[in-house]
Design an enzyme around this catalytic site. Structure first.
Site, PDB file in Angstrom:
ATOM      1  N   ASP A  83      -0.687   4.454  -0.282  1.00 45.51           N
ATOM      2  CA  ASP A  83      -1.522   5.596  -0.654  1.00 45.51           C
ATOM      3  C   ASP A  83      -1.278   6.804   0.237  1.00 45.51           C
ATOM      4  OD1 ASP A  83      -2.810   4.819   1.729  1.00 45.51           O
ATOM      5  OD2 ASP A  83      -4.262   3.613   0.614  1.00 45.51           O
TER       6      ASP A  83
ATOM      7  N   HIS B 217       6.249  -0.429   3.330  1.00 44.87           N
ATOM      8  CA  HIS B 217       6.510  -0.515   1.893  1.00 44.87           C
ATOM      9  C   HIS B 217       6.615   0.853   1.256  1.00 44.87           C
ATOM     10  CE1 HIS B 217       4.392  -4.702   2.037  1.00 44.87           C
ATOM     11  NE2 HIS B 217       5.641  -4.747   2.474  1.00 44.87           N
TER      12      HIS B 217
ATOM     13  N   CYS C  85      17.441  13.147 -11.847  1.00 38.95           N
ATOM     14  CA  CYS C  85      17.455  13.783 -10.530  1.00 38.95           C
ATOM     15  C   CYS C  85      18.037  15.183 -10.659  1.00 38.95           C
ATOM     16  CB  CYS C  85      18.288  12.943  -9.568  1.00 38.95           C
ATOM     17  SG  CYS C  85      18.503  13.700  -7.942  1.00 38.95           S
TER      18      CYS C  85
ATOM     19  N   CYS D 295      21.473  15.558  -8.845  1.00 35.74           N
ATOM     20  CA  CYS D 295      22.617  14.955  -9.546  1.00 35.74           C
ATOM     21  C   CYS D 295      23.029  15.774 -10.773  1.00 35.74           C
ATOM     22  CB  CYS D 295      22.263  13.528  -9.972  1.00 35.74           C
ATOM     23  SG  CYS D 295      22.064  12.370  -8.602  1.00 35.74           S
TER      24      CYS D 295
ATOM     25  N   GLY E 241      -7.217  -5.932   7.345  1.00 32.52           N
ATOM     26  CA  GLY E 241      -7.121  -5.597   5.924  1.00 32.52           C
ATOM     27  C   GLY E 241      -5.892  -6.100   5.220  1.00 32.52           C
TER      28      GLY E 241
ATOM     29  N   SER F   3      -3.623  -9.726   3.794  1.00 32.35           N
ATOM     30  CA  SER F   3      -3.661 -11.159   3.523  1.00 32.35           C
ATOM     31  C   SER F   3      -2.468 -11.903   4.097  1.00 32.35           C
ATOM     32  CB  SER F   3      -3.727 -11.404   2.008  1.00 32.35           C
ATOM     33  OG  SER F   3      -2.588 -10.818   1.381  1.00 32.35           O
TER      34      SER F   3
ATOM     35  N   ASN G  35     -11.006  -8.949   8.868  1.00 29.17           N
ATOM     36  CA  ASN G  35     -10.867  -9.082   7.425  1.00 29.17           C
ATOM     37  C   ASN G  35     -12.114  -9.769   6.874  1.00 29.17           C
ATOM     38  OD1 ASN G  35      -9.859  -9.271   4.775  1.00 29.17           O
ATOM     39  ND2 ASN G  35      -7.767  -9.599   5.542  1.00 29.17           N
TER      40      ASN G  35
END
Length: 610
Positions: free
Chosen positions: A194, A222, A252, A255, A312, A314, A343
């Site tokens: 985010d 990520h 793009c 490109c 936060g 897992s 958590n």
């Protein structure tokens, strides 16, 4: 049997064989071909060398996992809750190299759902997009295999981008930014896409991530939705949500311009045009910042952080799990290191994460930031006091003793009146001298009665009112607080108008000169109380000797002025005689009891003395 043979049989050491190193090289007991090895000289000097210093052996810290439940006040005892809370606050307030590994759970309060909870994206996306399995399919690299899945992926990306644009950083995000401003945040490894962390200036990141230092505070494991990237030329630009509408990805522009220049102007064949996609890492695909992230983690391992906070997440991603495991092992090797798990869900099972946590917090991340009570990241004010916990307050309260207030005795009215009437010197002389034996009692065994009343001592307990009274603004500045009595103040005011006498003149005893005198000198001694030694030595030229040098200014100022003398003063030399005195007069003068100096005496002086 001889004495030597008896001693050999009776000695307990006779049965122990001698060492081959201690026997001489020519010993006949050695087998043929055996060579004795002589130790180096350093081994023979063992007695001369100092003993090695003993290293202090620190026993390993006994680590036990503490639990803190922030969801309920009755879930645990008050003692366990306070101890666990004290451990948490010491970690977030006192540690200097903190590493935070964050997941989507820290953005839930901002309106962005997480992934795997009961209200997460994996369950909501399944019903919204009518998927056969979990919504995890929309975050897999296989979404680009068919147009339907690509269209659903673009729809989901537009929705997430709009949610991120409308969201604001949470309290925990601002808490992390404050740690970065204070210089205590070593690194923030985030799995969120985010971009709420990087929206705060102290937590700004770098896209793409550099392979060499310096690195930013925030490392996106990520990727993020704030950037988009071309799959062909790897050009990175700001994300534009309106371009991702439909099943076909947008082309793009870099490109397209390069291909037009190549085919139209150069007349060459086209190399193809790349397509844009959000710069987020999907499942089953390569991370473009993989090597740079490895360089950052290696550097952080060498830095040896003193606190790790995993919040936060897992821990389902194997790469993140490996980073957390290695970081926790390094922190637990430090005696004051602390590892914290925050958590709503329990710690994930697995042998690799066993015995990794010093504190397990069940609750919201914003509640942890609220308990820390740190200032906002953009607050420029400085701390006026050190951070403290409830355990520190209890420790101070238990060690705080009673407060003793000493009130000096007030002089009586008669003493005050006397101090006003009498001069300061007279008041000071009224005090008896201090005994030479100090505090030892007198020979009679009785202590002298003290006329001064003893001071009053009052003991008070530490209360809130006494703390307010001990504040700087409540301090009363009077004579008693400075340790002065009223008598000293009165003496000080009177002494301001008088000239202070030197200590040498006050302590110096008057010098007494014993001289037998008769006639006028005797009468002068009775009147003035001072007799000066006559000076009768006359130089050969018949002139007066030069006056003696004056005394030092200090001594001259302390002594009284000389008394007036007659015409023939004992200080000045008498005039030279015209005729030498008679022998009988000189002998008669020498027969007196007084001590006379050598030399001739004038006739007038003799008649004056007789």
């Amino acid at each position: 049997m001889e004495f030597d043979q008896i001693s050999e049989l009776s000695s307990p050491l006779s049965s122990i064989p001698s060492s081959p190193l201690s026997s001489p090289p020519s010993s006949p007991t050695l087998p043929p071909g055996f060579q004795v090895v002589t130790p180096p000289p350093s081994q023979h000097a063992g007695d001369e060398m100092p003993r090695p210093r003993k290293r202090r052996k620190l026993e390993p810290k006994i680590r036990t996992t503490q639990y803190l439940d922030l969801t309920s006040d009755t879930a645990q005892s008050e003692y366990d809750r306070r101890e666990a809370l004290d451990t948490l606050l010491k970690a977030v307030r006192n540690r200097r190299k903190i590493v935070v590994v964050a997941g989507a759970g820290i953005s839930v309060s901002a309106g962005i759902p997480d992934f795997r909870s009961s209200h997460g994206l994996f369950k909501s996306l399944r019903g919204e997009h009518k998927l056969k399995s979990s919504g995890k399919m929309l975050f897999d690299a296989s979404v680009y295999k068919d147009d339907h899945s690509t269209a659903e992926f673009h729809k989901m990306v537009r929705k997430l981008s709009k949610m991120a644009d409308n969201a604001k950083p949470t309290l925990f995000h601002r808490f992390l930014a404050r740690l970065a401003v204070e210089g205590r945040l070593l690194r923030l490894y985030t799995q969120n896409v985010d971009g709420l962390e990087s929206s705060l200036p102290p937590l700004a990141t770098q896209v793409p991530l550099s392979h060499k230092a310096p690195w930013p505070k925030t490392i996106q494991l990520h990727g993020g939705l704030e950037k988009m990237m071309c799959q062909k030329c790897r050009h990175i630009s700001d994300f534009e949500a309106h371009l991702f509408d439909g099943a076909s990805p947008p082309l793009c522009p870099q490109c397209v311009a390069a291909d037009a220049l190549r085919t139209t102007h150069a007349g060459k064949r086209s190399h193809g045009v790349g397509k844009l996609r959000p710069r987020i890492v999907l499942y089953n695909e390569h991370n473009p910042d993989d090597e740079a992230i490895g360089a950052v983690t290696t550097a952080d391992f060498r830095t040896r952080p003193d606190c790790v906070i995993v919040v936060g997440t897992s821990m389902k991603i194997p790469a993140v799990r490996r980073i957390v495991r290695e970081m926790c092992q390094i922190v637990k090797d430090r005696r004051e290191g602390t590892t914290v798990w925050i958590n709503h869900e329990p710690v994930p099972p697995g042998k690799d994460l066993e015995d990794c946590w010093d504190l397990i917090v069940s609750g919201d991340s914003d509640e942890v930031a609220r308990l820390a009570r740190l200032r906002e990241w953009d607050d420029p004010s400085t701390d006026m006091a050190e951070n403290y916990t409830e355990a520190d307050l209890d420790r101070v309260r238990s060690s705080q003793g009673e407060i003793e207030v000493v009130i000096p005795p007030t002089p009586k009215k008669s003493e005050t009146t006397a101090s006003r009437l009498l001069p300061s010197a007279a008041i000071n002389t009224m005090t008896p001298p201090r005994s030479q034996n100090g505090d030892e009692p007198s020979k009679t065994g009785k202590k002298p009665a003290s006329t001064t009343p003893s001071p009053i001592r009052i003991k008070l307990n530490v209360t809130a009112r006494s703390k307010e009274a001990s504040a700087p603004q409540a301090t009363v500045k009077n004579a008693a607080s400075r340790g002065k009595s009223l008598l000293d103040l009165l003496n000080g005011q009177e002494n301001k108008t008088k000239t202070a006498k030197s200590k040498t003149s006050l302590n110096k005893k008057p010098k007494v000169t014993k001289i037998r005198a008769s006639g006028t000198l005797a009468r002068q001694a009775v009147i003035t109380g001072r007799v000066t030694k006559p000076v009768v030595e006359i130089n050969k030229a018949g002139l007066k000797p030069p006056p003696s040098e004056p005394l030092s200014p200090r001594r001259d100022a302390n002594e009284a002025p000389p008394a007036p003398t007659s015409e023939f003063s004992s200080v000045d030399a008498s005039p030279a005689p015209e005729t030498p005195p008679s022998t009988s007069a000189a002998e008669e003068w020498r027969n007196n009891d007084t001590v006379s100096p050598t030399g001739r005496i004038p006739t007038d002086m003799v008649r004056l003395l007789n």
